[in-house]
Design a protein around this motif. Structure first.
Motif, PDB file in Angstrom:
ATOM      1  N   GLY A   1       0.800  -1.210   0.000  1.00 45.26           N
ATOM      2  CA  GLY A   1       0.000   0.000   0.000  1.00 45.26           C
ATOM      3  C   GLY A   1       0.835   1.264   0.000  1.00 45.26           C
ATOM      4  O   GLY A   1       2.058   1.239   0.151  1.00 45.26           O
ATOM      5  N   GLY A   2       0.169   2.391  -0.172  1.00 43.16           N
ATOM      6  CA  GLY A   2       0.851   3.680  -0.199  1.00 43.16           C
ATOM      7  C   GLY A   2      -0.096   4.795   0.198  1.00 43.16           C
ATOM      8  O   GLY A   2      -1.313   4.593   0.303  1.00 43.16           O
ATOM      9  N   ASN A   3       0.460   5.974   0.415  1.00 42.30           N
ATOM     10  CA  ASN A   3      -0.359   7.117   0.823  1.00 42.30           C
ATOM     11  C   ASN A   3      -0.340   8.240  -0.204  1.00 42.30           C
ATOM     12  O   ASN A   3      -0.651   9.380   0.114  1.00 42.30           O
ATOM     13  CB  ASN A   3       0.114   7.639   2.192  1.00 42.30           C
ATOM     14  N   VAL A   4       0.047   7.907  -1.445  1.00 44.38           N
ATOM     15  CA  VAL A   4       0.109   8.884  -2.527  1.00 44.38           C
ATOM     16  C   VAL A   4      -0.710   8.353  -3.701  1.00 44.38           C
ATOM     17  O   VAL A   4      -0.736   7.150  -3.961  1.00 44.38           O
ATOM     18  CB  VAL A   4       1.571   9.115  -2.972  1.00 44.38           C
ATOM     19  N   ASP A   5      -1.375   9.247  -4.397  1.00 43.07           N
ATOM     20  CA  ASP A   5      -2.147   8.855  -5.577  1.00 43.07           C
ATOM     21  C   ASP A   5      -1.221   8.130  -6.558  1.00 43.07           C
ATOM     22  O   ASP A   5      -0.223   8.697  -7.023  1.00 43.07           O
ATOM     23  CB  ASP A   5      -2.724  10.112  -6.235  1.00 43.07           C
ATOM     24  N   PRO A   6      -1.529   6.857  -6.901  1.00 41.94           N
ATOM     25  CA  PRO A   6      -0.638   6.100  -7.793  1.00 41.94           C
ATOM     26  C   PRO A   6      -0.588   6.666  -9.206  1.00 41.94           C
ATOM     27  O   PRO A   6       0.293   6.286  -9.990  1.00 41.94           O
ATOM     28  CB  PRO A   6      -1.246   4.692  -7.782  1.00 41.94           C
ATOM     29  N   ARG A   7      -1.491   7.578  -9.538  1.00 45.05           N
ATOM     30  CA  ARG A   7      -1.488   8.181 -10.866  1.00 45.05           C
ATOM     31  C   ARG A   7      -0.494   9.337 -10.983  1.00 45.05           C
ATOM     32  O   ARG A   7      -0.265   9.852 -12.078  1.00 45.05           O
ATOM     33  CB  ARG A   7      -2.899   8.675 -11.211  1.00 45.05           C
ATOM     34  N   LYS A   8       0.080   9.755  -9.846  1.00 45.61           N
ATOM     35  CA  LYS A   8       1.066  10.826  -9.863  1.00 45.61           C
ATOM     36  C   LYS A   8       2.336  10.369 -10.569  1.00 45.61           C
ATOM     37  O   LYS A   8       2.587   9.175 -10.733  1.00 45.61           O
ATOM     38  CB  LYS A   8       1.393  11.263  -8.434  1.00 45.61           C
ATOM     39  N   ARG A   9       3.169  11.327 -10.953  1.00 42.36           N
ATOM     40  CA  ARG A   9       4.392  11.038 -11.697  1.00 42.36           C
ATOM     41  C   ARG A   9       5.618  11.463 -10.899  1.00 42.36           C
ATOM     42  O   ARG A   9       6.628  11.904 -11.463  1.00 42.36           O
ATOM     43  CB  ARG A   9       4.365  11.760 -13.049  1.00 42.36           C
ATOM     44  N   HIS A  10       5.578  11.296  -9.590  1.00 45.24           N
ATOM     45  CA  HIS A  10       6.744  11.602  -8.777  1.00 45.24           C
ATOM     46  C   HIS A  10       7.906  10.705  -9.204  1.00 45.24           C
ATOM     47  O   HIS A  10       7.697   9.545  -9.606  1.00 45.24           O
ATOM     48  CB  HIS A  10       6.435  11.392  -7.301  1.00 45.24           C
ATOM     49  N   PRO A  11       9.139  11.185  -9.104  1.00 41.64           N
ATOM     50  CA  PRO A  11      10.283  10.359  -9.528  1.00 41.64           C
ATOM     51  C   PRO A  11      10.333   8.987  -8.884  1.00 41.64           C
ATOM     52  O   PRO A  11      10.635   7.989  -9.552  1.00 41.64           O
ATOM     53  CB  PRO A  11      11.491  11.224  -9.136  1.00 41.64           C
ATOM     54  N   TRP A  12      10.011   8.909  -7.580  1.00 39.58           N
ATOM     55  CA  TRP A  12      10.087   7.597  -6.932  1.00 39.58           C
ATOM     56  C   TRP A  12       9.001   6.652  -7.446  1.00 39.58           C
ATOM     57  O   TRP A  12       9.219   5.430  -7.508  1.00 39.58           O
ATOM     58  CB  TRP A  12      10.011   7.735  -5.409  1.00 39.58           C
ATOM     59  N   ILE A  13       7.843   7.197  -7.837  1.00 37.79           N
ATOM     60  CA  ILE A  13       6.791   6.359  -8.411  1.00 37.79           C
ATOM     61  C   ILE A  13       7.235   5.833  -9.774  1.00 37.79           C
ATOM     62  O   ILE A  13       7.013   4.656 -10.106  1.00 37.79           O
ATOM     63  CB  ILE A  13       5.463   7.132  -8.516  1.00 37.79           C
ATOM     64  N   LEU A  14       7.883   6.682 -10.560  1.00 34.80           N
ATOM     65  CA  LEU A  14       8.400   6.227 -11.851  1.00 34.80           C
ATOM     66  C   LEU A  14       9.471   5.156 -11.663  1.00 34.80           C
ATOM     67  O   LEU A  14       9.582   4.230 -12.471  1.00 34.80           O
ATOM     68  CB  LEU A  14       8.966   7.412 -12.637  1.00 34.80           C
ATOM     69  N   ASP A  15      10.246   5.270 -10.582  1.00 29.43           N
ATOM     70  CA  ASP A  15      11.229   4.225 -10.277  1.00 29.43           C
ATOM     71  C   ASP A  15      10.539   2.900  -9.974  1.00 29.43           C
ATOM     72  O   ASP A  15      11.015   1.828 -10.373  1.00 29.43           O
ATOM     73  CB  ASP A  15      12.096   4.636  -9.083  1.00 29.43           C
ATOM     74  N   VAL A  16       9.422   2.961  -9.248  1.00 26.33           N
ATOM     75  CA  VAL A  16       8.652   1.745  -8.967  1.00 26.33           C
ATOM     76  C   VAL A  16       8.143   1.144 -10.275  1.00 26.33           C
ATOM     77  O   VAL A  16       8.195  -0.074 -10.482  1.00 26.33           O
ATOM     78  CB  VAL A  16       7.488   2.036  -8.004  1.00 26.33           C
ATOM     79  N   HIS A  17       7.652   1.994 -11.164  1.00 20.72           N
ATOM     80  CA  HIS A  17       7.195   1.510 -12.469  1.00 20.72           C
ATOM     81  C   HIS A  17       8.324   0.780 -13.193  1.00 20.72           C
ATOM     82  O   HIS A  17       8.116  -0.297 -13.776  1.00 20.72           O
ATOM     83  CB  HIS A  17       6.720   2.678 -13.328  1.00 20.72           C
ATOM     84  N   ASP A  18       9.520   1.369 -13.156  1.00 16.36           N
ATOM     85  CA  ASP A  18      10.662   0.751 -13.827  1.00 16.36           C
ATOM     86  C   ASP A  18      11.004  -0.598 -13.206  1.00 16.36           C
ATOM     87  O   ASP A  18      11.376  -1.543 -13.917  1.00 16.36           O
ATOM     88  CB  ASP A  18      11.875   1.671 -13.759  1.00 16.36           C
ATOM     89  N   PHE A  19      10.898  -0.673 -11.889  1.00 19.11           N
ATOM     90  CA  PHE A  19      11.195  -1.944 -11.216  1.00 19.11           C
ATOM     91  C   PHE A  19      10.205  -3.020 -11.657  1.00 19.11           C
ATOM     92  O   PHE A  19      10.588  -4.163 -11.934  1.00 19.11           O
ATOM     93  CB  PHE A  19      11.135  -1.767  -9.699  1.00 19.11           C
ATOM     94  N   VAL A  20       8.931  -2.676 -11.737  1.00 21.13           N
ATOM     95  CA  VAL A  20       7.922  -3.645 -12.166  1.00 21.13           C
ATOM     96  C   VAL A  20       8.170  -4.049 -13.616  1.00 21.13           C
ATOM     97  O   VAL A  20       8.077  -5.235 -13.968  1.00 21.13           O
ATOM     98  CB  VAL A  20       6.499  -3.070 -11.983  1.00 21.13           C
ATOM     99  N   ARG A  21       8.489  -3.079 -14.464  1.00 23.36           N
ATOM    100  CA  ARG A  21       8.807  -3.405 -15.858  1.00 23.36           C
ATOM    101  C   ARG A  21       9.956  -4.406 -15.945  1.00 23.36           C
ATOM    102  O   ARG A  21       9.903  -5.397 -16.680  1.00 23.36           O
ATOM    103  CB  ARG A  21       9.183  -2.133 -16.623  1.00 23.36           C
ATOM    104  N   SER A  22      11.004  -4.116 -15.194  1.00 20.81           N
ATOM    105  CA  SER A  22      12.170  -4.991 -15.214  1.00 20.81           C
ATOM    106  C   SER A  22      11.812  -6.385 -14.705  1.00 20.81           C
ATOM    107  O   SER A  22      12.248  -7.394 -15.259  1.00 20.81           O
ATOM    108  CB  SER A  22      13.290  -4.389 -14.364  1.00 20.81           C
ATOM    109  N   LEU A  23      11.020  -6.436 -13.660  1.00 19.47           N
ATOM    110  CA  LEU A  23      10.630  -7.721 -13.083  1.00 19.47           C
ATOM    111  C   LEU A  23       9.855  -8.556 -14.095  1.00 19.47           C
ATOM    112  O   LEU A  23      10.114  -9.756 -14.278  1.00 19.47           O
ATOM    113  CB  LEU A  23       9.783  -7.478 -11.828  1.00 19.47           C
ATOM    114  N   VAL A  24       8.908  -7.929 -14.776  1.00 19.39           N
ATOM    115  CA  VAL A  24       8.074  -8.646 -15.743  1.00 19.39           C
ATOM    116  C   VAL A  24       8.890  -9.090 -16.958  1.00 19.39           C
ATOM    117  O   VAL A  24       8.708 -10.196 -17.464  1.00 19.39           O
ATOM    118  CB  VAL A  24       6.879  -7.765 -16.167  1.00 19.39           C
TER     119      VAL A  24
END
Length: 323
Positions: A128-151
């Motif tokens: 879970g998190g306390n920030v809107d997942p639709r935001k484009r904060h740098p750390w959220i984009l890093d999470v996106h990259d991690f998921v991409r890499s994992l998949v």
């Protein structure tokens, strides 16, 4: 159950940061050594060689011979004072089902660039998190990259999304996240589809289970090639079978849920002073018995069922991704 805070992974996180500097979407360094000597402790503090299995599946002899599950949990709350309580809730709820599980916690929002090495873990939990997942904060984009890499590079690795993680995974695979008409808080029923009844065989006759809920956003449109296991997109399973997501919180018990009672002011416009009856009802909903343990049992069975599968499996997840 032993756990390791992300502060014990400075070496690994530096390797990940080096990879990210080469450009978004590249593979994380999956050959880096696991660091942090506490990583291999058990949930209960017992040595894993003497711990007995607790996934709730198989015979006692089979469980004793199985190595403990290694679980990485990404906590996606930015500067939250209750992060220690959230970690403790994971330890309690998972420990009740798999007392020998090995947990490691990571905080992408507070320690940017630090992510688990997928090679080491049996299960990656995007929590879970306390920030809107639709935001484009740098750390959220890093999470996106991690998921991409994992998949892309670990298509057979099991990925579990919870609440914010559920919404984030759905968005990355082409689903749609929207503001919920009415926020949800407290224990509520998760009503299963026919596919969900097949998957959650413990409650197939009942057709539903109960989980703690705490969200004001929801998945309006599920990604293509994801099976809908529960109505209103409350639980989804990827076509490849390696990604499972829940809107609800199997890791959250009433003790932890009560720490967010104050959200009732922002979400519903009342507190204990302005509407004592509504406040009491909300507390009662948080204290309602739920099926978190059953869900964790099924999750760990799902993880065990996939161990040892071939490298070729999971390719449909890569093809289905809209990332």
């Amino acid at each position: 159950m032993a756990s390791s805070n992300s502060t014990s992974h400075d070496y690994e996180s530096s390797r990940c940061r080096q990879q990210q500097q080469k450009g978004r979407g590249e593979n994380l360094d999956n050959n880096s050594d696991l660091v942090g000597g506490q990583e291999k402790q058990t949930v209960t503090g017992r040595d894993s060689s003497s711990a007995k299995g607790g996934t709730g599946t198989g015979t006692g002899t089979e469980e004793e011979q199985r190595p403990p599950l290694r679980i990485a949990v990404l906590l996606n709350s930015y500067r939250s004072r209750i992060l220690p309580a959230i970690r403790a809730s994971y330890q309690r709820t998972i420990g009740a089902v798999a007392p020998d599980a090995q947990l490691a916690f990571y905080e992408p929002a507070n320690r940017p660039g630090e992510f688990p090495n997928p090679d080491y873990f049996d299960l990656i939990v995007l929590g879970g998190g306390n920030v809107d997942p639709r935001k484009r904060h740098p750390w959220i984009l890093d999470v996106h990259d991690f998921v991409r890499s994992l998949v892309r590079h670990h298509p057979h690795k099991k990925l579990l999304g919870i609440c914010w993680g559920h919404q984030t995974i759905c968005s990355l695979f082409g689903g749609k996240v929207v503001d919920a008409p009415v926020p949800e808080m407290g224990v509520a029923s998760v009503n299963l589809t026919s596919q969900g009844c097949d998957f959650f065989h413990e409650v197939s006759a009942l057709g539903s289970f109960k989980l703690q809920q705490h969200h004001r956003r929801e998945v309006a449109i599920a990604p293509e090639k994801f099976s809908i296991l529960a109505h209103d997109n409350q639980c989804l399973l990827s076509e490849c079978g390696n990604i499972l997501t829940f809107q609800g919180h199997p890791e959250k018990d009433s003790e932890t849920a009560r720490l967010r009672l104050h959200d009732s002011v922002r979400w519903f416009g009342f507190d204990s002073l302005s509407d004592e009856k509504a406040w009491t009802r909300l507390q009662a909903m948080m204290d309602t018995p739920h099926d978190g343990e059953m869900v964790w049992r099924r999750v760990f069975q799902w993880v065990r069922d996939g161990q040892g599968q071939g490298q070729g499996q999971g390719s449909s997840c890569q093809k289905a991704s809209k990332m």
